[in-house]
Design an enzyme around this catalytic site. Structure first.
Site, short mmCIF file in Angstrom:
data_model
loop_
_atom_site.label_atom_id
_atom_site.label_comp_id
_atom_site.label_asym_id
_atom_site.label_seq_id
_atom_site.Cartn_x
_atom_site.Cartn_y
_atom_site.Cartn_z
N CYS A 62 2.73 91.95 -61.94
CA CYS A 62 3.46 90.70 -62.22
C CYS A 62 2.54 89.53 -62.54
CB CYS A 62 4.34 90.34 -61.04
SG CYS A 62 5.77 91.40 -60.92
N1 COA Z 1 24.19 96.13 -52.58
C1 COA Z 1 24.69 95.83 -51.36
N2 COA Z 1 23.94 95.84 -50.25
C2 COA Z 1 22.64 96.15 -50.35
C3 COA Z 1 22.05 96.45 -51.59
C4 COA Z 1 22.89 96.43 -52.73
N3 COA Z 1 22.39 96.70 -53.96
N4 COA Z 1 20.73 96.70 -51.41
C5 COA Z 1 20.52 96.56 -50.08
N5 COA Z 1 21.66 96.24 -49.44
C6 COA Z 1 21.87 96.02 -48.01
C7 COA Z 1 20.85 96.76 -47.18
O1 COA Z 1 21.26 98.08 -46.96
C8 COA Z 1 20.81 95.93 -45.92
O2 COA Z 1 21.92 96.29 -45.11
P1 COA Z 1 21.76 96.32 -43.51
O3 COA Z 1 21.43 94.92 -43.11
O4 COA Z 1 23.10 96.81 -43.08
O5 COA Z 1 20.64 97.27 -43.24
C9 COA Z 1 21.05 94.50 -46.41
O6 COA Z 1 21.67 94.65 -47.70
C10 COA Z 1 19.78 93.71 -46.56
O7 COA Z 1 18.83 94.48 -47.31
P2 COA Z 1 17.36 94.02 -47.59
O8 COA Z 1 16.67 95.02 -48.46
O9 COA Z 1 16.70 93.63 -46.32
O10 COA Z 1 17.66 92.71 -48.47
P3 COA Z 1 16.80 91.41 -48.73
O11 COA Z 1 17.55 90.26 -48.24
O12 COA Z 1 15.39 91.58 -48.28
O13 COA Z 1 16.79 91.35 -50.32
C11 COA Z 1 15.27 91.76 -52.15
C12 COA Z 1 16.18 92.37 -51.11
C13 COA Z 1 14.56 92.89 -52.87
C14 COA Z 1 16.11 90.98 -53.14
C15 COA Z 1 14.27 90.79 -51.50
O14 COA Z 1 13.65 91.39 -50.40
C16 COA Z 1 13.17 90.34 -52.43
O15 COA Z 1 13.42 89.84 -53.52
N6 COA Z 1 11.91 90.43 -51.99
C17 COA Z 1 10.77 90.02 -52.78
C18 COA Z 1 10.62 91.00 -53.85
C19 COA Z 1 9.56 90.70 -54.83
O16 COA Z 1 9.27 89.58 -55.19
N7 COA Z 1 8.96 91.73 -55.32
C20 COA Z 1 8.02 91.62 -56.34
C21 COA Z 1 8.46 92.54 -57.38
S1 COA Z 1 7.37 92.43 -58.69
#
Ligand code: COA
Length: 374
Positions: free
Chosen positions: A157
Site C-alpha cells: 500500500c
Molecule cells: N458482514 C457482516 N459481519 C461481518 C463481516 C461481514 N462482511 N465481516 C466480519 N463480520 C463480523 C465478524 O464476524 C465479527 O463478529 P463477532 O463480533 O460476532 O465476532 C464482527 O463483524 C467484527 O469483525 P472484525 O473483523 O473485528 O471487524 P472490524 O471492526 O475490525 O472491521 C476491518 C474489519 C477489516 C474493516 C477493519 O479491521 C480494518 O479496516 N482494519 C484495518 C485494515 C487495513 O487498513 N488494512 C490494510 C490493508 S492494505
C-alpha cells in the site's frame, strides 16, 4: 545547490464498472447459502463450518466503503466464479496492468503539458505485478515512447509514496529531471471474494504522479518539502502467492495465496506508527503539523484516518482537511492517497501545504510533504 523536486501533475484512470455493497453482499450471500446447502450434512456433523452471511451495513460501518470500481464486474459477482477472469493476451498486445498504467500516465502528462519524449524514467510502483519480467514499467515506458530507464517496485500500500521519494531522489541527484511514478492497482486479482472478513475491501484503479525538477515544471505545481519512509516487518497483512508456489493441487485456490490480514491488529498497530512518523518528520522539516491545510491519507479505513488526522492536527479532521475517496473506490492500495490528492487539491492556494501519506503491508509508511506553488 541541490535541485528541488516537485509534483508537476497527477493522473487517474478509473474503471467504468462499479460494485455497490448491496450487489457484493447479494452475490456473497448466494454463494454462502449454496455452500451451506451443499455441505449441510458435514456442517451438522461439525466437520465443516457454516458460512455466515455478509452485510452491507457492517461493511459501511466498519470501513466507510460503499462501492468499489473493478476492471471486470460480471465474473466477480457470479456466485459460481467470484474472481476476475481475463483472457490471456498475446505477448504482442499490451498487458492489462500496463494499459491502465498508461491511461493514468497520459492523464498526468496532459495535465502537465509534458511530452512523453521529455520524460527520463518510469517507476511502476504497485502492490502486485502482473508478471515477473520484463518489468511492467518498461512496457509502460515503451508504450509512451520514453527514452530512458524504467523499473518496478513493490511496497504494497505504500508503493506510490516510496516511488515518489525514489523519483524525488533521482531529481535531487540530477540522475533524472522528469520521472513518472505509475500505480496500476488491480486489487480485484489478489482479493479473496469468498472471504466474508475481507471481500469488501479492495477496488481497481491506476494513478500516476509526474515528479520533476522545479526549473522545468509547469505552474501550478507542488514543491516536495520532504519525504520520509519507514518499514517494520509484520505478518498481519500477507499474501504468500509467488513463483515458488506455482499452482499445484495443494496451492491452487489456497486462501493464503491471496490477501489475508488481521484487520484489528493492523488498525491498532498502524495508527500510532503513522501518526508518530508524521509528527516527527513535520518537526524535522520545521512544519507545524496542526497547520497542515490538508492530509491526503491512504484510503483503507475511515476510522483509521479519523484517528490519524486527529493525532496529527490535534482535532477531528473535517472532510475538507482529510478528504475521503474510499467510499466510492474502496481500498485501492498504494493509489488511494494519490486519488485523494488528485481529486482534492486544485482548490488549495499558493503557499498552502499538505501531506500525502500511505501505510499498509510490510508494515510500511510513506509521507510526502508538499506546498503549492501557483
Ligand atoms: N458482514 C457482516 N459481519 C461481518 C463481516 C461481514 N462482511 N465481516 C466480519 N463480520 C463480523 C465478524 O464476524 C465479527 O463478529 P463477532 O463480533 O460476532 O465476532 C464482527 O463483524 C467484527 O469483525 P472484525 O473483523 O473485528 O471487524 P472490524 O471492526 O475490525 O472491521 C476491518 C474489519 C477489516 C474493516 C477493519 O479491521 C480494518 O479496516 N482494519 C484495518 C485494515 C487495513 O487498513 N488494512 C490494510 C490493508 S492494505
Amino acid at each position: 545547490m541541490s535541485i528541488t523536486p516537485v509534483i508537476s501533475a497527477t493522473g487517474l484512470f478509473t474503471p467504468p464498472d462499479s460494485i455497490s455493497n448491496e450487489e457484493l453482499v447479494e452475490s456473497f450471500n448466494a454463494y454462502a447459502s449454496a455452500f451451506n446447502a451443499e455441505n449441510a450434512a458435514e456442517i451438522a456433523a461439525g466437520g465443516v463450518t457454516e458460512l455466515m452471511p455478509s452485510s452491507a451495513e457492517f461493511i459501511e460501518k466498519a470501513s466507510g466503503i460503499k462501492a468499489r470500481h473493478v476492471l471486470g464486474k460480471a465474473p466477480i459477482l457470479d456466485p459460481a466464479i467470484m474472481t476476475p477472469r481475463w483472457p490471456e493476451r498475446p505477448n504482442g498486445e499490451i498487458s492489462v496492468m500496463a494499459e491502465i498504467g498508461v491511461a493514468a500516465a497520459r492523464d498526468a502528462l496532459a495535465r502537465a503539458g509534458r511530452d512523453a519524449g521529455e520524460v527520463d524514467a518510469v517507476l511502476c510502483a504497485a502492490s502486485n505485478m502482473q508478471r515477473a519480467y520484463p518489468a511492467m514499467a518498461i512496457e509502460i515506458q515503451q508504450a509512451l515512447g520514453i527514452d530512458g530507464f524504467a523499473f518496478d517496485m513493490n511496497v504494497a500500500c505504500s508503493s506510490a509514496t516510496f516511488g515518489i521519494q525514489t523519483a524525488a531522489d533521482f531529481v535531487r541527484s540530477g540522475n533524472a529531471r522528469s520521472v513518472l511514478v505509475v500505480n496500476p492497482e488491480i486489487c480485484s486479482g489478489h482479493l479473496n471474494w469468498r472471504d466474508r472478513d475481507s471481500h469488501f475491501i479492495f477496488g481497481d484503479v491506476a494513478t500516476a504522479v509526474l515528479v520533476e525538477a522545479k526549473d522545468i515544471a509547469p505552474k501550478p505545481h507542488w514543491e516536495i518539502l520532504g519525504t520520509r519512509l519507514k518499514t517494520v516487518f509484520s505478518n498481519n497483512i500477507r499474501n504468500n502467492f509467488g513463483f515458488l508456489n506455482r499452482a499445484t493441487p495443494e496451492t491452487a485456490g489456497a486462501a493464503d495465496k491471496l490477501f489475508v490480514q488481521e484487520g484489528r491488529k493492523v488498525f491498532k498497530e498502524v495508527v500510532p506508527m503513522v501518526a508518530a512518523m508524521i509528527v516527527e518528520e513535520a518537526g524535522r522539516l520545521g512544519i507545524d503539523p496542526a497547520a497542515l491545510r490538508r492530509m491526503w491519507l491512504h484510503q483503507a479505513n475511515a476510522g483509521m484516518n479519523r484517528l490519524i488526522s486527529q493525532r496529527v492536527l490535534g482535532h477531528e479532521a473535517s472532510e475538507d482537511e482529510s478528504p475521503t475517496v474510499l467510499d466510492t473506490y474502496g481500498n485501492t492500495s498504494s493509489a488511494g492517497s494519490i486519488i485523494a490528492f488528485h481529486k482534492h487539491s486544485d482548490d488549495l492556494g499558493a503557499g498552502e501545504s499538505g501531506l500525502i501519506c500511505s501505510f499498509g503491508a510490510g508494515y510500511s509508511v510513506g509521507a510526502v510533504f508538499v506546498r503549492k506553488v501557483a
